[in-house]
Design a protein around this motif. Structure first.
Motif, PDB file in Angstrom:
ATOM      1  N   GLU A  91      10.341 -13.267  -5.238  1.00  0.00           N
ATOM      2  CA  GLU A  91      10.967 -14.297  -5.470  1.00  0.00           C
ATOM      3  C   GLU A  91      10.173 -15.117  -6.047  1.00  0.00           C
ATOM      4  N   TYR A  92       9.567 -15.308  -7.044  1.00  0.00           N
ATOM      5  CA  TYR A  92       8.685 -17.126  -7.195  1.00  0.00           C
ATOM      6  C   TYR A  92       9.906 -18.024  -7.330  1.00  0.00           C
ATOM      7  N   SER A  93      11.341 -17.821  -7.248  1.00  0.00           N
ATOM      8  CA  SER A  93      12.753 -19.050  -7.392  1.00  0.00           C
ATOM      9  C   SER A  93      13.523 -18.426  -6.832  1.00  0.00           C
ATOM     10  N   ASN A  94      13.289 -18.886  -6.070  1.00  0.00           N
ATOM     11  CA  ASN A  94      14.737 -19.371  -4.902  1.00  0.00           C
ATOM     12  C   ASN A  94      15.932 -20.687  -4.851  1.00  0.00           C
ATOM     13  N   GLU A  95      16.861 -20.335  -5.079  1.00  0.00           N
ATOM     14  CA  GLU A  95      17.770 -21.698  -4.991  1.00  0.00           C
ATOM     15  C   GLU A  95      17.257 -22.832  -5.875  1.00  0.00           C
ATOM     16  N   HIS A  96      17.024 -23.781  -5.046  1.00  0.00           N
ATOM     17  CA  HIS A  96      16.151 -25.052  -5.969  1.00  0.00           C
ATOM     18  C   HIS A  96      14.853 -24.810  -5.304  1.00  0.00           C
ATOM     19  N   GLU A  97      13.807 -23.946  -5.114  1.00  0.00           N
ATOM     20  CA  GLU A  97      12.312 -24.391  -4.927  1.00  0.00           C
ATOM     21  C   GLU A  97      11.626 -23.133  -6.414  1.00  0.00           C
ATOM     22  N   GLN A  98      10.591 -22.946  -5.968  1.00  0.00           N
ATOM     23  CA  GLN A  98       9.769 -21.902  -7.104  1.00  0.00           C
ATOM     24  C   GLN A  98       8.266 -21.994  -5.582  1.00  0.00           C
ATOM     25  N   TYR A  99       7.838 -20.853  -5.826  1.00  0.00           N
ATOM     26  CA  TYR A  99       6.117 -20.798  -5.274  1.00  0.00           C
ATOM     27  C   TYR A  99       5.336 -20.361  -5.910  1.00  0.00           C
ATOM     28  N   PRO A 100       4.916 -21.102  -7.053  1.00  0.00           N
ATOM     29  CA  PRO A 100       3.894 -20.391  -7.840  1.00  0.00           C
ATOM     30  C   PRO A 100       3.012 -19.222  -7.927  1.00  0.00           C
ATOM     31  N   LEU A 101       2.035 -19.433  -6.774  1.00  0.00           N
ATOM     32  CA  LEU A 101       1.408 -18.828  -6.409  1.00  0.00           C
ATOM     33  C   LEU A 101       1.404 -17.235  -6.731  1.00  0.00           C
ATOM     34  N   VAL A 102       3.454 -17.208  -6.322  1.00  0.00           N
ATOM     35  CA  VAL A 102       3.521 -15.905  -6.644  1.00  0.00           C
ATOM     36  C   VAL A 102       3.941 -15.122  -7.508  1.00  0.00           C
ATOM     37  N   MET A 103       3.143 -15.579  -9.576  1.00  0.00           N
ATOM     38  CA  MET A 103       2.782 -15.136 -10.483  1.00  0.00           C
ATOM     39  C   MET A 103       1.872 -14.254  -9.919  1.00  0.00           C
ATOM     40  N   ASP A 104       0.625 -15.012  -9.513  1.00  0.00           N
ATOM     41  CA  ASP A 104      -0.606 -14.458  -9.614  1.00  0.00           C
ATOM     42  C   ASP A 104      -0.137 -12.791  -8.514  1.00  0.00           C
ATOM     43  N   MET A 105       0.191 -13.154  -7.526  1.00  0.00           N
ATOM     44  CA  MET A 105       0.654 -12.371  -6.248  1.00  0.00           C
ATOM     45  C   MET A 105       1.025 -10.721  -7.352  1.00  0.00           C
ATOM     46  N   CYS A 106       2.234 -11.351  -8.028  1.00  0.00           N
ATOM     47  CA  CYS A 106       2.983 -10.103  -8.245  1.00  0.00           C
ATOM     48  C   CYS A 106       2.288  -9.698  -9.314  1.00  0.00           C
ATOM     49  N   ARG A 107       1.508 -10.455 -10.452  1.00  0.00           N
ATOM     50  CA  ARG A 107       0.563  -9.293 -11.138  1.00  0.00           C
ATOM     51  C   ARG A 107      -0.947  -8.772 -10.957  1.00  0.00           C
ATOM     52  N   ASP A 108      -1.589  -9.458  -9.398  1.00  0.00           N
ATOM     53  CA  ASP A 108      -2.423  -8.725  -8.931  1.00  0.00           C
ATOM     54  C   ASP A 108      -1.416  -7.520  -8.312  1.00  0.00           C
ATOM     55  N   ASN A 109      -0.954  -7.217  -8.269  1.00  0.00           N
ATOM     56  CA  ASN A 109      -0.067  -5.751  -7.065  1.00  0.00           C
ATOM     57  C   ASN A 109       1.365  -4.811  -8.149  1.00  0.00           C
ATOM     58  N   LYS A 110       1.295  -5.707  -9.496  1.00  0.00           N
ATOM     59  CA  LYS A 110       2.295  -5.177 -10.614  1.00  0.00           C
ATOM     60  C   LYS A 110       3.537  -4.821  -9.985  1.00  0.00           C
ATOM     61  N   LEU A 111       3.949  -6.103  -9.030  1.00  0.00           N
ATOM     62  CA  LEU A 111       4.781  -5.937  -8.827  1.00  0.00           C
ATOM     63  C   LEU A 111       6.594  -7.162  -9.953  1.00  0.00           C
ATOM     64  N   ALA A 112       7.416  -6.641  -9.795  1.00  0.00           N
ATOM     65  CA  ALA A 112       8.188  -8.117 -10.088  1.00  0.00           C
ATOM     66  C   ALA A 112       8.712  -9.514 -10.002  1.00  0.00           C
ATOM     67  N   VAL A 113       8.370  -9.983 -10.487  1.00  0.00           N
ATOM     68  CA  VAL A 113       8.795 -11.640 -10.205  1.00  0.00           C
ATOM     69  C   VAL A 113       9.788 -11.820 -10.074  1.00  0.00           C
ATOM     70  N   MET A 114      10.535 -12.658  -9.412  1.00  0.00           N
ATOM     71  CA  MET A 114      12.271 -12.269  -9.144  1.00  0.00           C
ATOM     72  C   MET A 114      12.293 -14.027  -9.204  1.00  0.00           C
TER      73      MET A 114
ATOM     74  N   ALA B 187       0.161  -1.544  -0.205  1.00  0.00           N
ATOM     75  CA  ALA B 187       0.051   0.201   0.456  1.00  0.00           C
ATOM     76  C   ALA B 187       0.979   1.386   0.215  1.00  0.00           C
ATOM     77  N   LYS B 188       2.011   1.328   0.365  1.00  0.00           N
ATOM     78  CA  LYS B 188       2.795   2.497   0.414  1.00  0.00           C
ATOM     79  C   LYS B 188       3.913   2.584  -0.230  1.00  0.00           C
ATOM     80  N   GLY B 189       4.025   1.352  -1.241  1.00  0.00           N
ATOM     81  CA  GLY B 189       4.300   1.468  -2.391  1.00  0.00           C
ATOM     82  C   GLY B 189       6.039   1.399  -1.568  1.00  0.00           C
ATOM     83  N   LEU B 190       5.913   0.593  -1.038  1.00  0.00           N
ATOM     84  CA  LEU B 190       7.663   0.040  -0.376  1.00  0.00           C
ATOM     85  C   LEU B 190       7.827  -2.046  -1.226  1.00  0.00           C
ATOM     86  N   LEU B 191       7.293  -1.944  -1.712  1.00  0.00           N
ATOM     87  CA  LEU B 191       7.784  -3.645  -1.788  1.00  0.00           C
ATOM     88  C   LEU B 191       7.623  -3.739  -3.659  1.00  0.00           C
ATOM     89  N   HIS B 192       8.615  -4.603  -3.760  1.00  0.00           N
ATOM     90  CA  HIS B 192       8.779  -4.233  -5.323  1.00  0.00           C
ATOM     91  C   HIS B 192       9.034  -4.861  -6.252  1.00  0.00           C
TER      92      HIS B 192
END
Lengths: 359, 359, 359, 359
Positions: free
Chosen positions: D185-208, D177-182
């Motif tokens: 991480e969708y992928s970190n080391e050997h893991e992936q978190y599929p929901l991050v794609m939606d979380m980033c799309r919905d909030n206009k954040l970059a996937v990392m 809300a404050k514009g403090l998150l940009h």
């Protein structure tokens, strides 16, 4: 004229040791026997294969095998337009190369029928041409009169058995009843048929594993996917044609495919013990002990189902070792594991007990 | 019956894209032309090779080649006892597989005589059987009437030329004088003949490089020793049989073997420029500049003999890059190097000039 | 917080056997001894190395070593601005990891002076901080009072010895005379110094071979160029710290680097015999015999200078075999070869005799 | 003293081009942009990593990356006993090496808290020491005042989020809300978190996607399991620090991990088209056409769900091609596939249309 071929250069004995190298396969041994590494199913241009027979010897030598059989189809001769049928040709051509490289070349052929009975290899024959006759049972009987070991090939191959499940048809039961069937392929090329373990155990037949290669071993079974072709391990008294044959009729075989071994428990248990060694505890903090568990063979060992106070899983790499940390109580009682990559039946794997060496 | 072979499975088009993969070779390009990757010398069971003709197509497709020729010996038929001579058989068998895989299959044969004249390939012929006749010059003339490109093979092969030095005999001079010789192998299998560069330049012939494979490409030319077989690069207007032939008769060829390229300077210079790129200086400390030098091809570049104030040597890996640190004066003048692995003559290599991109 | 590191995950013993795998090195053995694989020269961030000390234990365990020493420079502390000098820190940090993995961690340090005397490692010390004093001979004497084995490092390193030729200076002769020098590096990182074999033999010192790694073993010594780091083989009575030390002071060492072994003949001869085996002749045509020659170790053997009637050269691959064809007379007399990759002195290699096994 | 280290030898610019080689990664491009290959999460001995900072630059250069950030933990300093805390040390040490190798070194740090909020990287900061303060929101605000891009790390890491499912807590919603998150991480080391794609799309954040390496890239991400580390692809106007930062705040990113790409469809579709090319039909038998489909990138493409009359699946290897046989009707209409390894959302993959080129 310019026979500069790498593997065939091994034929020119002056250069053999410079141009070609044979790999040593480190396989488990059975006390009192030598483990022969064998492939009893392969093809050449004399049926539907793509190579000249000497290439099969070169491949076997490079790969560290002790014995192979070239088993071209009798009834399927798709290259006949260019190569007149001669069912003994592959054996005649390859034999002297085999002799020069200490490869036991088993004279064989593939009797190729619709299911049932499907495809069967006759191994240790003396003349394949005489087996080119229409009536199936007559062919088998003639082969056995030549001394043949009869192997039923890929019994669950989907082109012949659409559900992929191997099953005995009356003709197979007749063969068994008459003593005319001696082994069944558990593993063929890239496939395995788990039920074959039970079918062989129940009928005192040998389990077999072969490449059934038509093209090239190096194209089908190489790194990173494979470290070796599927093969039959035969526990023979000596590394000779006679001992090999004796062991096969006695059913002393196992199958090594990918990172798996399929072997009846009476063989699997001593095989495991011949290569897996636990060291003395090298650390003891009063609560736990630490010891090394090593594997001297080219077969990795996947131990699973470990008990409380010990690692749940242990992956013992080929020619490698792991450190085991376990409760001190395991100084006095063994740690039980399943070896999930050593198959002893259609739904069983080898069960082993591990204990650190005495101080 | 069970044609499960890996490479031949590519014949079964339903599974082709799953089971077989074609590699893309990144080779330098000549402006206005497409570089065709070709091997004009190979053997099968129809002379002294060890494989069926379709295997050669499978190998070519996997290896990323555009064109090959199967060139079985006419006069040397060591498998005749089993395979009746048919000098067009390999072409007839392989053609439909080639068509299915977009491989240009050049109809060819090897005319196999003692030195002189030695061995010569006739490429782009229409009938090899009609070339089976005793008189050498008659054979060549008949081949050329069929449209053949005549290639002299391995002119320094020690089995025929004990000192290893290629030389023209009167018969070769007669061929050249009559316009009956069109190319010479600079590279054959594992050998190179440096003088061939000069012999070709002086007589306006094409330089050729081929595998002359009898066994298997994968056994002779694989990692870690080789990344590819020796091959002829042909600079054609299009990727077609006609364009290929036009380019070869026009002499627009080069040879890629191991980590080396043999090419006349008029080809070598633009080829180098098509793949090696210098970036803008990314650092400048007032005394020196730093810039990247990258190579987009599968041919590494070994730059040597650098001038004062620049690296003496630069090893540009295949598909890789290095950082160059050099005096600031090289913002204004080029840095000259020898490309020691691009051969332009029997004792010359390509000379190039490197400059960082403008800011 | 998130110590998910691959090699450090081996610290978390619950997962050790799943995430990390130790390779078994197959090295020759001396009858009555166990061959310990050791690296007595390595660096960390506590001098000019690039890794944390536990990384050195992880590398050693993965590579199949039995013992290592971390030997950070006392006098060269380029990271002092960020890491205050603590000459025992690396040992203190790495010791518990070593204990958990059955790695013998030898407490060591590198005394780092201009030539002469150059650089020397003190191994088996108890306190490195107390060796941080200006006078060289005092430092050595203090180390030896701690029980140190003194090793002279890279005596032909061109940064210190521009002609690359190792030579004794008076200070080295003084050390030897006083019993204060116990070994010299024959092999350091990518270099070898042939004269060291003679210098050690003449003065009853141990030959040493070490990585002197500053960065990463896996970056400096990996396939296809290397199968292992350079290492000292120590022939110890047992795999213990005490036995290791006893064997080193007794001079029972050899050096394995690349595909070479450097060992005095009294060790080299039995080592060779422990791994190279000739089989019975498997073919005899009345004129020649054929037999297998196999090598069970990870060290290839290059036999050269073969006599008439036997192969001139035999390249025995690691864990591989060749076929030998030789005159029948060699049933009764041995075939002599040089083992050109087993170095016994500055200009000598091992001489061996091969005979096929009795029938 | 003896800084002979392989990768650090790249510091010694005289030898850089001889001893070290940079790989070129062939990645898809977006029209009008350059694809920067980046890793924004790594550790050194200045928190819980195992290497010196310059090693991270060496790894990045060798691996073909354009930009990295060293992000040591502020609040977790397990080596403090030996290395006094200095949160800017890694950046200060590595910067000049980065400059010499054209690596964009983004000044960063990891703010390390229990969940929520968990771990967040602050990238493009100017001073990490000033971010060492207790109150979380104050730290983020201070970082953003420095110009920071705030990345939420491994939101589904099971040590913090036992069910493995990433979810926004109130603190994250406040940051957004404050514009403090940009970015997340969708992928970190050997893991992936599929929901991050939606979380980033919905909030206009970059996937990392980042390595979060603590040990060594070469030990964690090498053949045969991996061809590269997980990385963030950033579509920048230029290869500069400024363009990189602009692109990240604009959300022009994608994640390349293993053989997968995670990218919003607006990026994924043109990326696919930039590297996959269909050739003209090279065969037409009146019923079917044959054409080549090639892939010039290092990302394989797995096409599935093909329609009737076309291959059900097509596996396009990295830098390779396949032959497609399809009904003639596909001369006039496209063939639709799912690209099952290009992820566009938590349960969606890229949909593409393939057509052969016009004749």
């Amino acid at each position: 004229m310019k026979t500069k071929i790498f593997l065939l250069s091994i034929l020119l004995l002056g250069t053999i040791s410079l141009s070609a190298q044979r790999r040593i396969l480190n396989v488990p041994e059975l006390p009192g026997y030598v483990t022969l590494k064998c492939d009893f199913h392969s093809h050449t241009v004399f049926s539907d294969g793509n190579v000249w027979p000497t290439q099969r010897i070169g491949e076997a030598w490079r790969d560290g095998l002790d014995a192979i059989s070239i088993t071209d189809h009798i009834e399927y001769q798709p290259k006949k337009q260019y190569i007149p049928s001669d069912h003994n040709a592959a054996w005649n051509i390859a034999k002297s190369t085999a002799d020069n490289f200490n490869i036991i070349l088993v004279h064989g052929t593939e009797i190729t029928r619709k299911m049932p009975p499907g495809h069967l290899n006759a191994l240790f024959i003396t003349d394949a041409d005489s087996l080119n006759r229409p009536e199936f049972m007559e062919v088998i009987e003639a082969a056995v009169r030549q001394g043949a070991f009869i192997q039923w090939n890929h019994p669950g191959w989907k082109s012949q058995e659409p559900d992929g499940i191997p099953k005995f048809y009356p003709v197979h039961q007749e063969l068994i009843a008459k003593g005319l069937l001696h082994g069944i392929e558990y593993s063929n090329e890239h496939e395995q048929y788990p039920l074959v373990m039970d079918m062989c155990r129940d009928n005192k037949l040998a389990v077999m594993g072969n490449s059934d290669v038509h093209g090239l071993i190096i194209e089908e079974f190489s790194a990173p996917d494979y470290s070796h072709r599927p093969m039959t391990l035969v526990f023979a008294k000596e590394r000779t044609h006679e001992s090999l044959k004796e062991a096969m009729f006695a059913g002393r075989t196992a199958v090594w495919y990918g990172d798996h071994l399929a072997a009846f428990e009476m063989f699997a248990a001593p095989l495991f013990r011949s290569v897996v060694t636990a060291g003395k505890p090298f650390k003891d903090d009063g609560k736990s002990i630490w010891f090394e568990l090593s594997n001297s063979s080219d077969l990795p060992m996947d131990l699973t189902g470990g008990p409380e106070g010990a690692p749940a899983e242990l992956k013992l790499p080929a020619s490698g070792m792991v450190v085991v940390k376990a409760d001190r109580k395991y100084l006095a009682e063994p740690i039980s594991y399943n070896v999930s990559n050593i198959i002893t039946g259609s739904d069983s794997v080898l069960r082993v007990e591990i204990m650190p060496a005495k101080m």
